[in-house]
Scaffold this motif. Structure first.
Motif, PDB file in Angstrom:
ATOM      1  N   LEU A 120       0.811  -1.234   0.000  1.00  9.63           N
ATOM      2  CA  LEU A 120       0.000   0.000   0.000  1.00  9.63           C
ATOM      3  C   LEU A 120       0.838   1.275   0.000  1.00  9.63           C
ATOM      4  O   LEU A 120       0.293   2.377  -0.079  1.00  9.63           O
TER       5      LEU A 120
ATOM      6  N   LEU B 268       0.234   4.079  -2.610  1.00  3.60           N
ATOM      7  CA  LEU B 268      -0.959   4.916  -2.384  1.00  3.60           C
ATOM      8  C   LEU B 268      -0.699   5.945  -1.295  1.00  3.60           C
ATOM      9  O   LEU B 268      -1.087   7.110  -1.411  1.00  3.60           O
TER      10      LEU B 268
ATOM     11  N   HIS C  78       1.472   8.641  -2.756  1.00  2.00           N
ATOM     12  CA  HIS C  78       0.841   9.476  -3.779  1.00  2.00           C
ATOM     13  C   HIS C  78      -0.207  10.426  -3.188  1.00  2.00           C
ATOM     14  O   HIS C  78      -0.276  11.593  -3.555  1.00  2.00           O
ATOM     15  N   TYR C  79      -1.034   9.912  -2.272  1.00  6.64           N
ATOM     16  CA  TYR C  79      -2.150  10.725  -1.780  1.00  6.64           C
ATOM     17  C   TYR C  79      -1.862  11.402  -0.441  1.00  6.64           C
ATOM     18  O   TYR C  79      -2.622  12.272  -0.015  1.00  6.64           O
TER      19      TYR C  79
ATOM     20  N   PHE D  31      -5.578  -3.205  -2.062  1.00 11.39           N
ATOM     21  CA  PHE D  31      -4.955  -2.141  -2.861  1.00 11.39           C
ATOM     22  C   PHE D  31      -5.947  -1.598  -3.890  1.00 11.39           C
ATOM     23  O   PHE D  31      -6.155  -0.395  -4.005  1.00 11.39           O
ATOM     24  N   GLU D  32      -6.583  -2.530  -4.637  1.00  9.27           N
ATOM     25  CA  GLU D  32      -7.543  -2.119  -5.670  1.00  9.27           C
ATOM     26  C   GLU D  32      -8.658  -1.271  -5.067  1.00  9.27           C
ATOM     27  O   GLU D  32      -9.032  -0.231  -5.602  1.00  9.27           O
TER      28      GLU D  32
ATOM     29  N   ALA E 169      -7.326   2.111  -3.903  1.00  6.20           N
ATOM     30  CA  ALA E 169      -6.939   2.913  -5.073  1.00  6.20           C
ATOM     31  C   ALA E 169      -8.180   3.516  -5.731  1.00  6.20           C
ATOM     32  O   ALA E 169      -8.208   4.700  -6.067  1.00  6.20           O
ATOM     33  N   ASP E 170      -9.246   2.706  -5.881  1.00  8.06           N
ATOM     34  CA  ASP E 170     -10.498   3.201  -6.470  1.00  8.06           C
ATOM     35  C   ASP E 170     -11.090   4.327  -5.637  1.00  8.06           C
ATOM     36  O   ASP E 170     -11.518   5.356  -6.163  1.00  8.06           O
TER      37      ASP E 170
ATOM     38  N   GLN F 260      -8.921   7.467  -5.799  1.00  5.90           N
ATOM     39  CA  GLN F 260      -9.014   8.100  -7.112  1.00  5.90           C
ATOM     40  C   GLN F 260     -10.347   8.843  -7.246  1.00  5.90           C
ATOM     41  O   GLN F 260     -10.395   9.975  -7.706  1.00  5.90           O
TER      42      GLN F 260
END
Ligand SMILES: *Cc1c(COP(=O)(O)O)cnc(C)c1O
Length: 473
Positions: free
Chosen positions: A28, A31, A34-35, A72-73, A76-77, A80
Motif C-alpha cells: 500500500l 498509495l 501518492h495521496y 490495494f484495488e 486505489a479506487d 481516485q
C-alpha cells in the motif's frame, strides 16, 4: 487478514486489519505516498466502516479484504474517486448548446494554447514591451474591439452583469436612468435590472407599459437629473402582438439633443450575422454604436464564443470614466481570461475560418443530414452492446442556443434515442451515463433518453465512450 467466511461476527471484527498494519503494508506504500497520510487514513477508515457494516449485514468479510491485492484495488479506487476534479469534462448532449450550468461556451484551440502559455510564463499583462513603460491590461482587447466594432475603446470585466453594474455606476450614479417597462428583465439568478440600478446608486425611472413604449414616453421623463437612458435587450423572452418599442437610432438622436448618454445592455453580443446558421438576426454591438449608442455591454461567453467576461465598448470619455472607477479594480479580469478573450477575438479578424475555429460556431454549422449520418454510424456500432435491455433509434429534435439567447429559435438536429425494452430502465441508464469516465449528459423525453448529437465534440470519442458504457451495463 484473510479469514474464513463462516466465523462468528466477533471473530470477523477482530480479523479486520488495524490502521497500523495497513499503514505499514508494503503493497500500500505507493498509495500512501501518492495521496499523503491524511487522505490515506481517511480512505482506510471508510473502508473499515464499510467492512464492519458488511459483517453486520451479511456475517462475512467483504471480497475486497481477501488479500493485499484486493485491498490495494479497493483503496486505489476510493482514493481516485475522492480526488477526481469536480470541474471534469462532460458531454453536453442536452440539446442546449450554451448551457450555463455546463460552463457555457467552449474555447478554441488557440484560446486554450494562449491560456496555457500565460499560466506557465510571465507575460506583459500591464507592460508595454517596446516603450518599456507601464501599460493597461485592457489595451489589447480594446484595439481588437476597435477593429471589429469601430468603438473608440473597450473595458473588460468578469461578466456582463458586472459590465452593467460598472457602466451604471460610472456613468449615472446619483442620477435617474430611464428604462422602458418592457425591458425590466430578470436574466437569471439575482440579476434584475431594478436591483442592479439600486446597487449602482441610480434611480430607476420606468416609462411606457409592458407591451408598448414610445419615444414621447422617454422624452417626457427627461429631467435635469437624468443620468442616462438605457436599453436592455430582452434576450430571454419574447412578447408579440400589440407591441411597440423605440429603436436605438431614434433614442440616440433624442439623447444627443439632451446631452444624455445612451447605454445598452445587449446580453449575447454576437459580433457576426447569426442568420447563416438559421438563427435569428442578433443585434450586434457595431450596429448599436452606428445607431448612436454611447456604451454597449455584452457577455464574452454567449454567442461570442469566448471565456466568461463582460465587454463594454463605446465612447472613449465614458470608457475612461469606467477605467478610473474603483469598481473596475474589483471587477477586472485576470490574465487567463484576457488571453482567452484575445485569442477568441482574433478569430473574428478572419471571417472565412471563424466557423471552423470557434467550437460554438462549428456546432451551429452542423447540418441535420450530417448529424443523421453520424447517428446511423453510432447506432450500428452500439445497438448490439445495449441489447436486449435497450433499443436505439435516431429521432429528429431541436437544439436550443441556451444562455437565454433566442429562446424561441431552434436548430433542427438529430438525437440518439434509448428506449427501455427487456428489463432496462431509462432512469437507470441516465444514471449510468452520468457515471461514465467522462459523464454523458442527455435529457429524458417521452420515456426515452435522448442524446442530441449537435453538442458532441468528437464522434469517434463519443462512440468509444458509449461502447464502454454499453459494455459496463
Ligand atoms: C446574459 C445577460 C446578462 C448577464 O450576463 P452574464 O455574462 O451572464 O453576467 C445581462 N443582460 C442580458 C440582457 C443578458 O442576456
Amino acid at each position: 487478514m484473510m479469514t474464513q467466511v463462516f466465523d462468528t461476527p466477533e471473530k470477523l471484527y477482530r480479523a479486520l486489519p488495524s490502521m497500523d498494519l495497513l499503514l505499514s503494508m508494503s503493497a500500500l506504500q505507493p498509495l500512501l505516498q501518492h495521496y499523503g497520510k491524511s487522505a490515506f487514513k481517511l480512505a482506510v477508515n471508510q473502508m473499515l466502516t464499510a467492512a464492519r457494516s458488511e459483517i453486520a449485514d451479511n456475517g462475512c468479510l467483504p471480497q475486497w479484504l481477501a488479500d493485499e491485492g484486493a485491498v490495494f484495488e479497493y483503496l486505489a479506487d476510493q482514493l481516485q474517486a475522492s480526488h477526481r476534479h469536480s470541474l471534469q469534462p462532460v458531454w453536453n448532449l442536452t440539446g442546449t448548446l450554451l448551457h450555463t450550468n455546463l460552463g457555457r461556451s467552449q474555447q478554441s484551440q488557440a484560446a486554450i494554447d494562449a491560456v496555457t502559455s500565460v499560466m506557465r510564463y510571465p507575460t506583459p499583462l500591464e507592460f508595454e514591451l517596446q516603450a518599456g513603460k507601464r501599460g493597461h491590461r485592457d489595451n489589447c482587447i480594446s484595439e481588437l474591439m476597435q477593429r471589429l466594432t469601430g468603438a473608440d475603446g473597450c473595458c473588460v470585466v468578469n461578466n456582463n452583469a458586472a459590465a452593467v453594474l460598472l457602466m451604471l455606476s460610472a456613468v449615472a450614479a446619483g442620477k435617474e436612468v430611464i428604462v422602458s417597462r418592457g425591458e425590466l428583465v430578470e436574466i437569471g439568478g439575482a440579476f434584475r435590472i431594478p436591483d442592479i440600478m439600486r446597487q449602482a446608486g441610480c434611480t430607476l425611472v420606468e416609462v411606457g407599459t409592458t407591451n408598448r413604449t414610445h419615444l414621447r414616453d422617454y422624452e417626457a421623463a427627461i429631467t435635469d437629473n437624468t443620468g442616462a437612458i438605457m436599453k436592455v435587450h430582452t434576450s430571454n423572452y419574447h412578447i408579440s402582438g400589440f407591441t411597440a418599442s423605440v429603436d436605438e437610432a431614434s433614442l440616440g438622436k433624442l439623447c444627443r439633443q439632451h446631452g444624455i448618454p445612451l447605454l445598452s445592455d445587449l446580453g449575447s453580443g454576437a459580433l457576426t450575422d447569426m442568420r447563416r446558421f438559421g438563427l435569428k438576426a442578433e443585434p450586434t454591438p457595431q450596429a448599436m454604436l452606428a445607431d448612436g449608442v454611447d456604451l454597449v455591454s455584452f457577455s464574452g461567453d454567449k454567442l461570442l464564443g469566448g471565456p466568461q467576461s463582460g465587454l463594454i465598448v463605446g465612447q472613449q470619455a465614458l470608457i475612461d470614466r469606467m477605467q478610473r472607477h474603483p469598481l473596475k479594480r474589483a471587477l477586472r479580469c485576470d490574465k487567463l481570461i484576457l488571453a482567452a478573450l484575445e485569442a477568441t477575438l482574433r478569430h473574428y479578424l478572419n471571417p472565412q475560418t471563424l466557423d471552423k475555429q470557434l467550437p460554438i460556431m462549428a456546432k451551429f454549422a452542423r447540418s441535420q443530414s450530417q448529424l443523421q449520418a453520424e447517428a446511423q454510424r453510432l447506432i450500428s456500432a452500439l445497438a448490439p452492446r445495449f441489447a436486449p435491455q435497450y433499443q436505439l433509434s435516431s429521432i429528429s429534435c431541436n437544439t436550443q442556443v441556451g444562455s437565454g439567447s433566442q429562446p424561441d429559435t431552434f436548430l433542427p438536429s438529430v438525437a440518439l434515442a434509448f428506449s427501455a425494452t427487456n428489463g432496462g430502465s431509462v432512469l437507470a441508464l441516465e444514471r449510468h451515463f452520468k457515471g461514465a469516465a467522462r459523464p454523458v449528459i442527455g435529457r429524458i423525453a417521452n420515456e426515452q433518453l435522448l442524446l442530441d448529437l449537435r453538442g458532441a465534440d468528437d464522434f469517434d470519442e463519443l462512440l468509444n465512450e458509449l461502447l464502454s458504457l454499453g459494455n459496463a451495463l
